[in-house]
Design a protein around this motif. Sequence first.
Motif, short mmCIF file in Angstrom:
data_model
loop_
_atom_site.label_atom_id
_atom_site.label_comp_id
_atom_site.label_asym_id
_atom_site.label_seq_id
_atom_site.Cartn_x
_atom_site.Cartn_y
_atom_site.Cartn_z
N VAL A 191 2.28 7.81 2.05
CA VAL A 191 1.96 6.73 2.99
C VAL A 191 3.02 5.65 2.81
O VAL A 191 3.22 5.16 1.70
CB VAL A 191 0.56 6.15 2.74
CG1 VAL A 191 0.34 4.90 3.58
CG2 VAL A 191 -0.51 7.20 3.03
N THR A 192 3.70 5.33 3.89
CA THR A 192 4.73 4.30 3.86
C THR A 192 4.40 3.23 4.89
O THR A 192 4.21 3.55 6.06
CB THR A 192 6.12 4.89 4.16
OG1 THR A 192 6.40 5.92 3.20
CG2 THR A 192 7.19 3.82 4.06
N VAL A 193 4.33 1.99 4.42
CA VAL A 193 4.02 0.87 5.30
C VAL A 193 5.25 -0.03 5.38
O VAL A 193 5.70 -0.58 4.38
CB VAL A 193 2.80 0.07 4.79
CG1 VAL A 193 2.43 -1.03 5.77
CG2 VAL A 193 1.62 1.00 4.54
N SER A 194 5.77 -0.16 6.57
CA SER A 194 6.97 -0.97 6.76
C SER A 194 6.59 -2.40 7.13
O SER A 194 5.57 -2.64 7.78
CB SER A 194 7.85 -0.38 7.86
OG SER A 194 7.17 -0.38 9.09
N SER A 195 7.41 -3.33 6.71
CA SER A 195 7.12 -4.75 6.98
C SER A 195 7.72 -5.20 8.30
O SER A 195 8.48 -4.51 8.92
CB SER A 195 7.67 -5.61 5.84
OG SER A 195 9.05 -5.39 5.70
N ASP B 36 0.81 -1.21 0.00
CA ASP B 36 0.00 0.00 0.00
C ASP B 36 0.85 1.27 0.00
O ASP B 36 0.32 2.38 -0.10
CB ASP B 36 -0.92 0.03 1.23
CG ASP B 36 -1.95 -1.08 1.22
OD1 ASP B 36 -2.19 -1.67 2.30
OD2 ASP B 36 -2.53 -1.34 0.14
N THR B 37 2.16 1.10 0.12
CA THR B 37 3.06 2.25 0.12
C THR B 37 2.94 3.00 -1.20
O THR B 37 3.07 2.43 -2.28
CB THR B 37 4.52 1.79 0.33
OG1 THR B 37 4.65 1.23 1.64
CG2 THR B 37 5.49 2.95 0.16
N ALA B 38 2.67 4.30 -1.10
CA ALA B 38 2.45 5.13 -2.29
C ALA B 38 2.24 6.57 -1.87
O ALA B 38 2.05 6.86 -0.68
CB ALA B 38 1.23 4.64 -3.07
N VAL B 39 2.24 7.44 -2.86
CA VAL B 39 1.72 8.79 -2.64
C VAL B 39 0.23 8.72 -2.93
O VAL B 39 -0.18 8.24 -4.00
CB VAL B 39 2.39 9.83 -3.56
CG1 VAL B 39 1.78 11.20 -3.36
CG2 VAL B 39 3.90 9.86 -3.29
N TYR B 40 -0.57 9.19 -1.99
CA TYR B 40 -2.02 9.16 -2.12
C TYR B 40 -2.53 10.55 -2.48
O TYR B 40 -2.15 11.55 -1.86
CB TYR B 40 -2.65 8.67 -0.82
CG TYR B 40 -2.55 7.18 -0.64
CD1 TYR B 40 -1.31 6.58 -0.37
CD2 TYR B 40 -3.66 6.36 -0.77
CE1 TYR B 40 -1.21 5.21 -0.23
CE2 TYR B 40 -3.56 4.98 -0.63
CZ TYR B 40 -2.33 4.41 -0.36
OH TYR B 40 -2.22 3.05 -0.23
#
Length: 124
Positions: A120-124, A90-94
């Motif tokens: 938005v940055t989603v880390s694993s 889902d990491t992206a510019v929204y």
Amino acid sequence: QVQLVESGGGLVQAGGSLRLSCAPSGRTISMYTMAWFRQPPGKEREGVAAISWTDGSTYYEDSVKGRFTISRDNDKNTVYLQMNSLRPEDTAVYYCAADYRRFGRYLDPSYAHWGQGTQVTVSS
């Protein structure tokens, strides 16, 4: 001219939640179809969710169904994207988008007005 200002992006761990907000200036949103798009690194912009101006019907890209919720508060003149169970992909510019009295093609990026985007940055 409709100016859209997004807020609420940030860094979150996988499985976490974020809520994005979009507050247009210069117009009320009641007669605009509103949508959220995203652009992952190195990829094209894609539609995520949209909400119609007529009856508030909502539309979602398949990968976010059941996890993301788009809503609008016409009294506050704000559109929201609640994002739950976030994944690294889902990491992206929204981006928030708006189109006056738009019907159909709700997730097609042919909207007339766009915000600057929020990361938005989603880390694993």
